[in-house]
Design an enzyme around this catalytic site. Sequence first.
Site, PDB file in Angstrom:
ATOM      1  N   THR A  48      -8.729   3.848   4.977  1.00 57.35           N
ATOM      2  CA  THR A  48      -9.980   4.451   5.434  1.00 57.35           C
ATOM      3  C   THR A  48     -10.043   5.939   5.102  1.00 57.35           C
ATOM      4  O   THR A  48     -11.133   6.486   4.911  1.00 57.35           O
ATOM      5  CB  THR A  48     -10.176   4.255   6.950  1.00 57.35           C
ATOM      6  OG1 THR A  48      -9.025   4.749   7.655  1.00 57.35           O
ATOM      7  CG2 THR A  48     -10.384   2.795   7.282  1.00 57.35           C
ATOM      8  N   HIS A  57      -1.026  -9.318   1.795  1.00 60.74           N
ATOM      9  CA  HIS A  57      -2.281 -10.053   1.746  1.00 60.74           C
ATOM     10  C   HIS A  57      -2.896 -10.078   0.354  1.00 60.74           C
ATOM     11  O   HIS A  57      -4.066 -10.414   0.194  1.00 60.74           O
ATOM     12  CB  HIS A  57      -3.269  -9.456   2.757  1.00 60.74           C
ATOM     13  CG  HIS A  57      -2.787  -9.545   4.176  1.00 60.74           C
ATOM     14  ND1 HIS A  57      -2.692  -8.446   4.999  1.00 60.74           N
ATOM     15  CD2 HIS A  57      -2.339 -10.593   4.902  1.00 60.74           C
ATOM     16  CE1 HIS A  57      -2.228  -8.819   6.176  1.00 60.74           C
ATOM     17  NE2 HIS A  57      -1.998 -10.115   6.144  1.00 60.74           N
ATOM     18  N   CYS A 115      -7.999 -17.799 -11.487  1.00 64.69           N
ATOM     19  CA  CYS A 115      -8.721 -19.068 -11.506  1.00 64.69           C
ATOM     20  C   CYS A 115      -8.177 -20.004 -10.437  1.00 64.69           C
ATOM     21  O   CYS A 115      -6.965 -20.220 -10.353  1.00 64.69           O
ATOM     22  CB  CYS A 115      -8.604 -19.717 -12.884  1.00 64.69           C
ATOM     23  SG  CYS A 115      -9.407 -21.343 -12.977  1.00 64.69           S
ATOM     24  N   CYS A 127      -6.760 -23.238 -12.878  1.00 61.25           N
ATOM     25  CA  CYS A 127      -5.621 -23.120 -13.799  1.00 61.25           C
ATOM     26  C   CYS A 127      -4.712 -21.926 -13.499  1.00 61.25           C
ATOM     27  O   CYS A 127      -3.684 -21.755 -14.151  1.00 61.25           O
ATOM     28  CB  CYS A 127      -6.112 -23.050 -15.248  1.00 61.25           C
ATOM     29  SG  CYS A 127      -6.840 -21.443 -15.706  1.00 61.25           S
ATOM     30  N   ILE A 169      -3.189  10.752   8.127  1.00 58.28           N
ATOM     31  CA  ILE A 169      -1.996  10.395   7.360  1.00 58.28           C
ATOM     32  C   ILE A 169      -1.801  11.312   6.159  1.00 58.28           C
ATOM     33  O   ILE A 169      -0.698  11.803   5.917  1.00 58.28           O
ATOM     34  CB  ILE A 169      -2.075   8.918   6.908  1.00 58.28           C
ATOM     35  CG1 ILE A 169      -2.061   8.007   8.132  1.00 58.28           C
ATOM     36  CG2 ILE A 169      -0.924   8.574   5.967  1.00 58.28           C
ATOM     37  CD1 ILE A 169      -2.461   6.574   7.836  1.00 58.28           C
TER      38      ILE A 169
END
Length: 236
Positions: free
Chosen positions: A22, A114, A122, A125, A225
């Site tokens: 963020t 994640h 795809c 495939c 941060i």
Amino acid sequence: MLANLLKESTYTVIYSGAGMSTESGLPDFRSAKKGLWEQEDPARVASTEALNRDVEKFFQFYRQRVIGVKDCLPHAGYDILSKWEKNGTIQSVITQNVDGFHTESGSENVLELHGTLQKVHCQTCKKEYDSSMYEKEDFYCDCGGKLRPSVVLFGEALPEGPFMKAAEESEKADLFIVLGSSLTVTPANQFPLIAKDSGAKLVIVNLEPTHFDHHADLVINDKKIGQLLADVDRRL
């Protein structure tokens, strides 16, 4: 104090969450009234069911997310973490985020729990493409299969490889630093406790308190941060 902990540590692991993103301008998911899930029901648009039953809504939702990532740049804190990895100050990064900003900034030992929005693949495939395919609204593979972002969808399990490696890194850590995570998402929020139980010092940097703060050796709630990392970097 954080600079001293880093100097004393021989194996430091970073764990980053939405608060890291963020600060680069990306919206998070769970902030009241502003989070993405306040605007869309994830079970409807970001799930395996949506991919199979409402694919156009799925494509457009993730196209906006891909464009959102492309429109933002990693803040300077990412570059500091990359530099720290190269000079041996930190050993690895575990991230809940899917923006790919750690790798884009040059960090190499990154475990993306994640997945990443920087790639699509795809469904049929498994061939990989750059996420620019979504920007161009090119949603199908050469084989005819649907292209999907290389992220964990609702209804899917976390990828076993990164998860097991993250557990190993947590066990090895003697300093574990959480950057911008509310630590509410299971099972990923167990890594700080794995590190703590294995003897690591635990630092939690988040603008709001977490339920894990009482386990931490140091809690920082009053600094962004990027600024904190810059301050610490000057002290190292």
